[in-house]
Design a protein around this motif. Structure first.
Motif, PDB file in Angstrom:
ATOM      1  N   ALA A 149       0.829  -1.210   0.000  1.00  0.00           N
ATOM      2  CA  ALA A 149       0.000   0.000   0.000  1.00  0.00           C
ATOM      3  C   ALA A 149       0.862   1.259   0.000  1.00  0.00           C
ATOM      4  CB  ALA A 149      -0.944  -0.004   1.196  1.00  0.00           C
ATOM      5  N   ALA A 150       1.945   1.258   0.804  1.00  0.00           N
ATOM      6  CA  ALA A 150       2.825   2.433   0.880  1.00  0.00           C
ATOM      7  C   ALA A 150       3.538   2.669  -0.451  1.00  0.00           C
ATOM      8  CB  ALA A 150       3.840   2.268   2.006  1.00  0.00           C
ATOM      9  N   VAL A 151       4.050   1.613  -1.060  1.00  0.00           N
ATOM     10  CA  VAL A 151       4.739   1.751  -2.354  1.00  0.00           C
ATOM     11  C   VAL A 151       3.779   2.311  -3.387  1.00  0.00           C
ATOM     12  CG1 VAL A 151       5.849   0.496  -4.256  1.00  0.00           C
ATOM     13  CG2 VAL A 151       6.449  -0.050  -1.889  1.00  0.00           C
ATOM     14  N   ASP A 152       2.552   1.809  -3.387  1.00  0.00           N
ATOM     15  CA  ASP A 152       1.541   2.261  -4.334  1.00  0.00           C
ATOM     16  C   ASP A 152       1.141   3.713  -4.067  1.00  0.00           C
ATOM     17  OD1 ASP A 152      -0.318   1.802  -6.516  1.00  0.00           O
ATOM     18  OD2 ASP A 152      -1.908   1.786  -4.981  1.00  0.00           O
ATOM     19  N   GLN A 153       0.825   4.013  -2.820  1.00  0.00           N
ATOM     20  CA  GLN A 153       0.379   5.356  -2.452  1.00  0.00           C
ATOM     21  C   GLN A 153       1.463   6.405  -2.706  1.00  0.00           C
ATOM     22  OE1 GLN A 153      -0.622   5.792   1.684  1.00  0.00           O
ATOM     23  NE2 GLN A 153      -1.425   7.863   1.418  1.00  0.00           N
ATOM     24  N   LEU A 154       2.719   6.074  -2.380  1.00  0.00           N
ATOM     25  CA  LEU A 154       3.822   7.016  -2.541  1.00  0.00           C
ATOM     26  C   LEU A 154       4.393   7.018  -3.960  1.00  0.00           C
ATOM     27  CD1 LEU A 154       5.560   6.189   0.834  1.00  0.00           C
ATOM     28  CD2 LEU A 154       4.324   8.308   0.283  1.00  0.00           C
ATOM     29  N   GLN A 155       3.916   6.099  -4.786  1.00  0.00           N
ATOM     30  CA  GLN A 155       4.354   5.971  -6.179  1.00  0.00           C
ATOM     31  C   GLN A 155       5.878   5.950  -6.290  1.00  0.00           C
ATOM     32  OE1 GLN A 155       2.287   9.020  -8.402  1.00  0.00           O
ATOM     33  NE2 GLN A 155       0.294   8.235  -7.810  1.00  0.00           N
ATOM     34  N   MET A 156       6.473   5.000  -5.598  1.00  0.00           N
ATOM     35  CA  MET A 156       7.927   4.837  -5.606  1.00  0.00           C
ATOM     36  C   MET A 156       8.321   4.062  -6.865  1.00  0.00           C
ATOM     37  SD  MET A 156       8.155   3.729  -1.639  1.00  0.00           S
ATOM     38  CE  MET A 156       9.349   4.597  -0.681  1.00  0.00           C
ATOM     39  N   PRO A 157       9.037   4.702  -7.791  1.00  0.00           N
ATOM     40  CA  PRO A 157       9.316   4.069  -9.080  1.00  0.00           C
ATOM     41  C   PRO A 157      10.506   3.103  -9.093  1.00  0.00           C
ATOM     42  CG  PRO A 157      10.176   6.301  -9.080  1.00  0.00           C
ATOM     43  CD  PRO A 157       9.474   6.105  -7.759  1.00  0.00           C
ATOM     44  N   TRP A 158      11.243   3.006  -8.009  1.00  0.00           N
ATOM     45  CA  TRP A 158      12.435   2.154  -7.997  1.00  0.00           C
ATOM     46  C   TRP A 158      12.105   0.754  -7.491  1.00  0.00           C
ATOM     47  CZ3 TRP A 158      12.138   6.931  -5.496  1.00  0.00           C
ATOM     48  CH2 TRP A 158      11.842   6.893  -4.138  1.00  0.00           C
ATOM     49  N   LEU A 159      13.112  -0.106  -7.551  1.00  0.00           N
ATOM     50  CA  LEU A 159      12.961  -1.487  -7.100  1.00  0.00           C
ATOM     51  C   LEU A 159      12.628  -1.540  -5.615  1.00  0.00           C
ATOM     52  CD1 LEU A 159      16.068  -3.070  -8.866  1.00  0.00           C
ATOM     53  CD2 LEU A 159      13.670  -3.298  -9.550  1.00  0.00           C
ATOM     54  N   GLN A 160      11.802  -2.502  -5.254  1.00  0.00           N
ATOM     55  CA  GLN A 160      11.392  -2.674  -3.860  1.00  0.00           C
ATOM     56  C   GLN A 160      11.468  -4.144  -3.480  1.00  0.00           C
ATOM     57  OE1 GLN A 160      10.454  -0.345  -1.611  1.00  0.00           O
ATOM     58  NE2 GLN A 160      10.601   1.352  -3.047  1.00  0.00           N
ATOM     59  N   VAL A 161      11.951  -4.402  -2.279  1.00  0.00           N
ATOM     60  CA  VAL A 161      11.889  -5.741  -1.689  1.00  0.00           C
ATOM     61  C   VAL A 161      11.382  -5.586  -0.262  1.00  0.00           C
ATOM     62  CG1 VAL A 161      13.686  -6.817  -3.119  1.00  0.00           C
ATOM     63  CG2 VAL A 161      14.334  -5.682  -0.977  1.00  0.00           C
ATOM     64  N   ARG A 162      10.844  -6.682   0.256  1.00  0.00           N
ATOM     65  CA  ARG A 162      10.354  -6.667   1.634  1.00  0.00           C
ATOM     66  C   ARG A 162      11.146  -7.684   2.436  1.00  0.00           C
ATOM     67  NH1 ARG A 162       6.723  -9.787   4.432  1.00  0.00           N
ATOM     68  NH2 ARG A 162       6.054  -8.799   6.354  1.00  0.00           N
ATOM     69  N   CYS A 163      11.589  -7.244   3.591  1.00  0.00           N
ATOM     70  CA  CYS A 163      12.339  -8.114   4.490  1.00  0.00           C
ATOM     71  C   CYS A 163      11.353  -8.734   5.479  1.00  0.00           C
ATOM     72  CB  CYS A 163      13.409  -7.306   5.222  1.00  0.00           C
ATOM     73  SG  CYS A 163      14.567  -8.344   6.100  1.00  0.00           S
ATOM     74  N   PRO A 164      11.085 -10.036   5.347  1.00  0.00           N
ATOM     75  CA  PRO A 164      10.161 -10.681   6.290  1.00  0.00           C
ATOM     76  C   PRO A 164      10.700 -10.598   7.724  1.00  0.00           C
ATOM     77  CG  PRO A 164      10.732 -12.151   4.466  1.00  0.00           C
ATOM     78  CD  PRO A 164      11.618 -10.962   4.373  1.00  0.00           C
ATOM     79  N   ASP A 165       9.786 -10.610   8.674  1.00  0.00           N
ATOM     80  CA  ASP A 165      10.158 -10.453  10.087  1.00  0.00           C
ATOM     81  C   ASP A 165      11.289 -11.373  10.527  1.00  0.00           C
ATOM     82  OD1 ASP A 165       8.326  -8.438  10.421  1.00  0.00           O
ATOM     83  OD2 ASP A 165       6.756  -9.741  11.233  1.00  0.00           O
ATOM     84  N   GLU A 166      11.289 -12.617  10.043  1.00  0.00           N
ATOM     85  CA  GLU A 166      12.315 -13.563  10.486  1.00  0.00           C
ATOM     86  C   GLU A 166      13.706 -13.244   9.933  1.00  0.00           C
ATOM     87  OE1 GLU A 166      10.306 -15.417   6.868  1.00  0.00           O
ATOM     88  OE2 GLU A 166       9.597 -14.446   8.693  1.00  0.00           O
ATOM     89  N   LYS A 167      13.802 -12.362   8.937  1.00  0.00           N
ATOM     90  CA  LYS A 167      15.104 -12.002   8.366  1.00  0.00           C
ATOM     91  C   LYS A 167      15.553 -10.586   8.730  1.00  0.00           C
ATOM     92  CE  LYS A 167      15.099 -14.977   4.310  1.00  0.00           C
ATOM     93  NZ  LYS A 167      15.280 -15.016   2.854  1.00  0.00           N
ATOM     94  N   VAL A 168      14.663  -9.793   9.308  1.00  0.00           N
ATOM     95  CA  VAL A 168      14.973  -8.384   9.578  1.00  0.00           C
ATOM     96  C   VAL A 168      16.240  -8.219  10.411  1.00  0.00           C
ATOM     97  CG1 VAL A 168      14.201  -6.282  10.778  1.00  0.00           C
ATOM     98  CG2 VAL A 168      12.640  -7.487   9.278  1.00  0.00           C
ATOM     99  N   GLN A 169      16.346  -8.943  11.502  1.00  0.00           N
ATOM    100  CA  GLN A 169      17.496  -8.762  12.391  1.00  0.00           C
ATOM    101  C   GLN A 169      18.800  -9.092  11.675  1.00  0.00           C
ATOM    102  OE1 GLN A 169      17.198  -7.206  15.268  1.00  0.00           O
ATOM    103  NE2 GLN A 169      19.408  -7.225  15.462  1.00  0.00           N
ATOM    104  N   ALA A 170      18.812 -10.159  10.893  1.00  0.00           N
ATOM    105  CA  ALA A 170      20.032 -10.553  10.174  1.00  0.00           C
ATOM    106  C   ALA A 170      20.426  -9.495   9.146  1.00  0.00           C
ATOM    107  CB  ALA A 170      19.830 -11.902   9.493  1.00  0.00           C
ATOM    108  N   ILE A 171      19.462  -8.969   8.408  1.00  0.00           N
ATOM    109  CA  ILE A 171      19.748  -7.936   7.401  1.00  0.00           C
ATOM    110  C   ILE A 171      20.232  -6.660   8.083  1.00  0.00           C
ATOM    111  CG2 ILE A 171      18.706  -6.424   5.652  1.00  0.00           C
ATOM    112  CD1 ILE A 171      18.986  -9.220   4.563  1.00  0.00           C
ATOM    113  N   LYS A 172      19.572  -6.271   9.182  1.00  0.00           N
ATOM    114  CA  LYS A 172      19.993  -5.067   9.910  1.00  0.00           C
ATOM    115  C   LYS A 172      21.423  -5.218  10.418  1.00  0.00           C
ATOM    116  CE  LYS A 172      17.050  -3.280  12.880  1.00  0.00           C
ATOM    117  NZ  LYS A 172      15.981  -3.172  13.887  1.00  0.00           N
ATOM    118  N   GLU A 173      21.784  -6.404  10.910  1.00  0.00           N
ATOM    119  CA  GLU A 173      23.148  -6.635  11.392  1.00  0.00           C
ATOM    120  C   GLU A 173      24.156  -6.602  10.250  1.00  0.00           C
ATOM    121  OE1 GLU A 173      23.153 -10.202  13.788  1.00  0.00           O
ATOM    122  OE2 GLU A 173      21.810  -9.295  15.264  1.00  0.00           O
ATOM    123  N   MET A 174      23.780  -7.137   9.081  1.00  0.00           N
ATOM    124  CA  MET A 174      24.682  -7.128   7.919  1.00  0.00           C
ATOM    125  C   MET A 174      25.134  -5.714   7.579  1.00  0.00           C
ATOM    126  SD  MET A 174      23.072  -9.415   4.921  1.00  0.00           S
ATOM    127  CE  MET A 174      22.932 -11.168   4.967  1.00  0.00           C
TER     128      MET A 174
END
Length: 187
Positions: free
Chosen positions: A122-147
């Motif tokens: 909804a946010a990507v659509d509403q804000l009309q963000m034209p660039w690539l988007q990925v979503r970090c699922p909850d179980e991977k957030v901590q690992a990505i943030k640490e990286m």
């Protein structure tokens, strides 16, 4: 009394063992420093590898996996954000300007953190963000943030075409956009 004396002697012996061990370690470190200087080429290769942006793979808006390393060849700006983050949302207009100005030299990869899939879409659509988007699922957030040592949102990470880290900016820092302009003025 005898027990206290024995404990004091044991403590002194332990301390002397530690001091001796530290002196031996210092000599080992000196020797290693000399050996490292003599064999600088392998060390330089390791340092270069350490500067590489850690790779990851996350689902894009179409549900397909997108691997960060697949974007090599262009500069990449990782934008760690969330629809719940006021400063992330306030920064979108400036990111749109930067993207329009430099999209031939860079790609932006929005990495959504701490959102439900519905809120993210909804946010990507509403804000009309034209660039690539990925979503970090909850179980991977901590690992990505640490990286990427993400300590606050938004965090923007600039990666060069070879995959090396260039700069990390925490928060919606106005100096980020002039930095991009200068970086691409040289190219």
């Amino acid at each position: 009394m005898m027990k206290k004396t024995f404990m004091a002697i044991a403590l002194m012996a332990t301390t002397m063992t530690l001091v001796t061990s530290c002196k031996q370690q210092a000599k080992t470190n000196e020797t290693a420093a000399v050996e490292t200087t003599e064999a600088a080429a392998p060390e330089a290769q390791e340092a270069e590898a350490a500067d590489l942006a850690p790779d990851f793979e996350l689902p894009n808006l179409q549900g397909n996996p997108l691997k960060l390393s697949s974007l090599r060849g262009k500069y990449v700006v990782l934008d760690f954000w969330g629809s719940w983050c006021v400063w992330c949302i306030r920064g979108v207009p400036k990111m749109k300007e930067a993207y329009a100005k430099h999209k031939d030299k860079m790609e932006i990869l929005g990495v959504d953190c701490h959102d439900t899939e519905e809120s993210w879409r909804a946010a990507v659509d509403q804000l009309q963000m034209p660039w690539l988007q990925v979503r970090c699922p909850d179980e991977k957030v901590q690992a990505i943030k640490e990286m990427y040592n993400v300590e606050g949102f938004p965090t923007k990470v600039i990666i060069d075409p070879e995959g090396k880290l260039v700069k990390v900016v925490v928060g919606e820092d106005p100096a980020f956009y002039p930095f991009l302009d200068e970086l691409f003025a040289k190219k």
